[in-house]
Design a protein around this motif. Structure first.
Motif, PDB file in Angstrom:
ATOM      1  N   ARG A 170      -7.357  -2.987   0.994  1.00  8.36           N
ATOM      2  CA  ARG A 170      -7.412  -3.027   2.476  1.00  8.36           C
ATOM      3  C   ARG A 170      -8.549  -4.208   2.691  1.00  8.36           C
ATOM      4  O   ARG A 170      -8.430  -4.883   3.940  1.00  8.36           O
ATOM      5  CB  ARG A 170      -8.041  -1.771   2.932  1.00  8.36           C
ATOM      6  N   LYS A 171      -9.356  -4.494   1.988  1.00 14.29           N
ATOM      7  CA  LYS A 171     -10.363  -5.638   2.098  1.00 14.29           C
ATOM      8  C   LYS A 171      -9.641  -6.835   2.260  1.00 14.29           C
ATOM      9  O   LYS A 171      -9.763  -7.592   3.009  1.00 14.29           O
ATOM     10  CB  LYS A 171     -11.477  -5.598   1.216  1.00 14.29           C
ATOM     11  N   ALA A 185      -7.433  -7.152   5.391  1.00 14.35           N
ATOM     12  CA  ALA A 185      -8.374  -7.434   6.429  1.00 14.35           C
ATOM     13  C   ALA A 185      -8.556  -8.816   6.448  1.00 14.35           C
ATOM     14  O   ALA A 185      -8.533  -9.698   7.440  1.00 14.35           O
ATOM     15  CB  ALA A 185      -9.581  -6.668   6.515  1.00 14.35           C
ATOM     16  N   LYS A 237      -7.719  -4.459  10.777  1.00 14.31           N
ATOM     17  CA  LYS A 237      -8.972  -4.660  11.193  1.00 14.31           C
ATOM     18  C   LYS A 237     -10.158  -3.894  10.412  1.00 14.31           C
ATOM     19  O   LYS A 237      -9.880  -2.693  10.425  1.00 14.31           O
ATOM     20  CB  LYS A 237      -9.233  -4.155  12.531  1.00 14.31           C
ATOM     21  N   GLY A 238     -10.743  -4.760   9.813  1.00 12.39           N
ATOM     22  CA  GLY A 238     -11.765  -4.183   9.006  1.00 12.39           C
ATOM     23  C   GLY A 238     -11.213  -3.585   7.556  1.00 12.39           C
ATOM     24  O   GLY A 238     -10.142  -3.337   7.415  1.00 12.39           O
ATOM     25  N   GLY A 239     -11.994  -3.666   6.594  1.00 10.14           N
ATOM     26  CA  GLY A 239     -11.525  -3.304   5.159  1.00 10.14           C
ATOM     27  C   GLY A 239     -11.807  -1.944   4.499  1.00 10.14           C
ATOM     28  O   GLY A 239     -11.530  -1.457   3.480  1.00 10.14           O
TER      29      GLY A 239
END
Length: 447
Positions: free
Chosen positions: A434-435, A438, A444-446
């Motif tokens: 997820r990072k 992002a 948006k955001g990790g």
């Protein structure tokens, strides 16, 4: 409130305001600071709340989210810890963020790690404990299922007047007497028939006489209508029960609880259990069926729980996996999906994942070999172990690619021959993926 408590609260709230407005946030630091000043700050912060604790191996996060949604249909002020910060400092930070009418009934629905429960109940006294399940998970951290169950029973015993609302289909939750009163939820959706659990199943010994348990109905693993053929041990009477299971896809499920029809917008039988437990909490607090229905129908996907992310036209469904029972349920859910789809399996072995990865050999990866998957991608620190496991399961080397980094994982996803991609990942692998998503602007955001 003592001067020390007031100072701790002020410092915690000030640091929380600063982190929220000038950085990317930080869920636990304000709690750490407040606890440093006043180790008993939780007593003060939680004293006006009806605290509900959700704990167990699998399903804590989604059950917590559904419970919050259900209670919000009836009550104005429902606090929770949605970032997954479920250690003591994270719980303090959750209460520091509270806003609302001081005169209204206030709830706090807290997801708490099994090993952390006793530490939290030193300072707050919940009114209700929700026990989801106990499965073999992170052997290096928790040990066997009986050790884990003792952790949560001992934690609950520090609030002896609180009710334990437990999954009645799981034998371990009926294996010992507790100082807490108990209620049970479970499945009663099939006619009785004689059966035994699969031979590779934990927790099927009678706690009284050690004989292997029999079943009149099994949902999955060792969950079901169990009884001992050698003594009088059997599943307790259910206070809240699912009596019919309707259409179920990889993205939704329909079912009946205590005579009322409900739906959830997430797939898998394991998630029906999560919905059943949230509905049981709603009934426990007198929430009407219509309001429970609205709460369960809430369609915001929870972090890493069938979360859908678009990557250059690829519809990627991200699912957290961490133990054999949970993995097998995810595989069953994926098997309900329309074909074709590609598969990504990301395996890390950090402390938060569990250092021992032997659990991957107990998961039914062999089922993937029968799904005609055109492309399989492995990644994470232990990608070679996952590649070997999938090879042994029958996945052809010609369709399997090892990605050395999460950037490479994403590039491989972009070139997948299917529009749909299922991504199975352990906890830290979810965070790392997820990072990177992002960083590349896909989310948006990790976190």
């Amino acid at each position: 409130m003592t001067l020390r408590s007031q100072l701790a609260k002020t410092v915690g709230k000030s640091s929380q305001w600063f982190l929220t407005n000038f950085t990317k946030g930080g869920s636990s630091l304000p709690g750490k600071l407040a606890l440093k000043i006043d180790p008993h700050i939780l007593d003060t912060l939680a004293k006006d709340y009806e605290v509900i604790v959700v704990t167990g191996t699998n399903g804590k996060t989604l059950t917590t989210a559904l419970t919050v949604n259900v209670l919000k249909q009836e009550f104005d002020h429902v606090l929770t810890n949605p970032t997954g910060a479920n250690m003591a400092q994270g719980i303090v930070s959750t209460f520091l963020s509270a806003k609302g009418n001081k005169n209204s009934k206030k709830f706090a629905v807290l997801e708490i790690d099994e090993a952390s429960l006793s530490k939290v109940t030193e300072y707050i006294k919940p009114k209700l404990f929700l026990f989801t399940n106990i499965f073999r998970d992170q052997m290096d951290r928790y040990g066997e299922i009986y050790t884990t169950y003792k952790l949560i029973v001992d934690g609950a015993a520090k609030a002896p007047e609180a009710t334990i609302l437990a999954n009645g289909d799981l034998p371990i939750f009926n294996s010992v007497e507790t100082v807490n009163p108990r209620e049970y939820y479970g499945f009663n959706h099939q006619e009785d028939s004689e059966m035994m659990a699969h031979y590779n199943t934990d927790g099927v010994l009678c706690p009284n006489c050690q004989h292997i348990l029999h079943y009149k109905m099994i949902t999955y693993s060792n969950l079901g209508k169990y009884y001992c053929a050698n003594c009088d041990f059997k599943r307790p009477e259910l206070d809240y029960q699912l009596t019919a299971l309707g259409d179920m896809t990889n993205t939704s499920a329909a079912f009946t609880i205590d005579g009322e029809d409900y739906n959830i917008e997430v797939g898998g039988l394991y998630n029906v259990y999560n919905a059943l437990s949230a509905a049981a909490i709603g009934e426990h607090y007198g929430v009407s069926a219509d309001k429970i229905r609205k709460g369960l129908a809430y369609d915001e996907k929870v972090f890493g729980r069938q979360e859908v992310i678009e990557v250059d036209g690829k519809r990627c469904t991200l699912v957290l996996v961490k133990n054999p029972v949970g993995l097998n349920q995810v595989i069953d859910m994926i098997d309900l999906a329309p074909r074709p789809f590609s598969l990504v399996s990301l395996l890390n072995a950090n402390y938060a994942d569990g250092i021992d990865i032997s659990w991957i050999w107990d998961g039914n990866h062999e089922a993937f070999a029968d799904m005609a998957i055109p492309k399989v991608i492995t990644g994470g620190d232990r990608r070679k172990d996952m590649s070997l496991r999938l090879t042994v399961a029958g996945i052809e080397d010609s369709i399997m690619t090892e990605a050395a980094s999460f950037q490479e994982v994403i590039e491989e996803i972009k070139s997948a021959p299917t529009d749909d991609v299922f991504i199975l990942a352990t906890y830290t692998a979810v965070l790392q993926l997820r990072k990177e998503l992002a960083n590349q602007g896909y989310i948006k955001g990790g976190m």
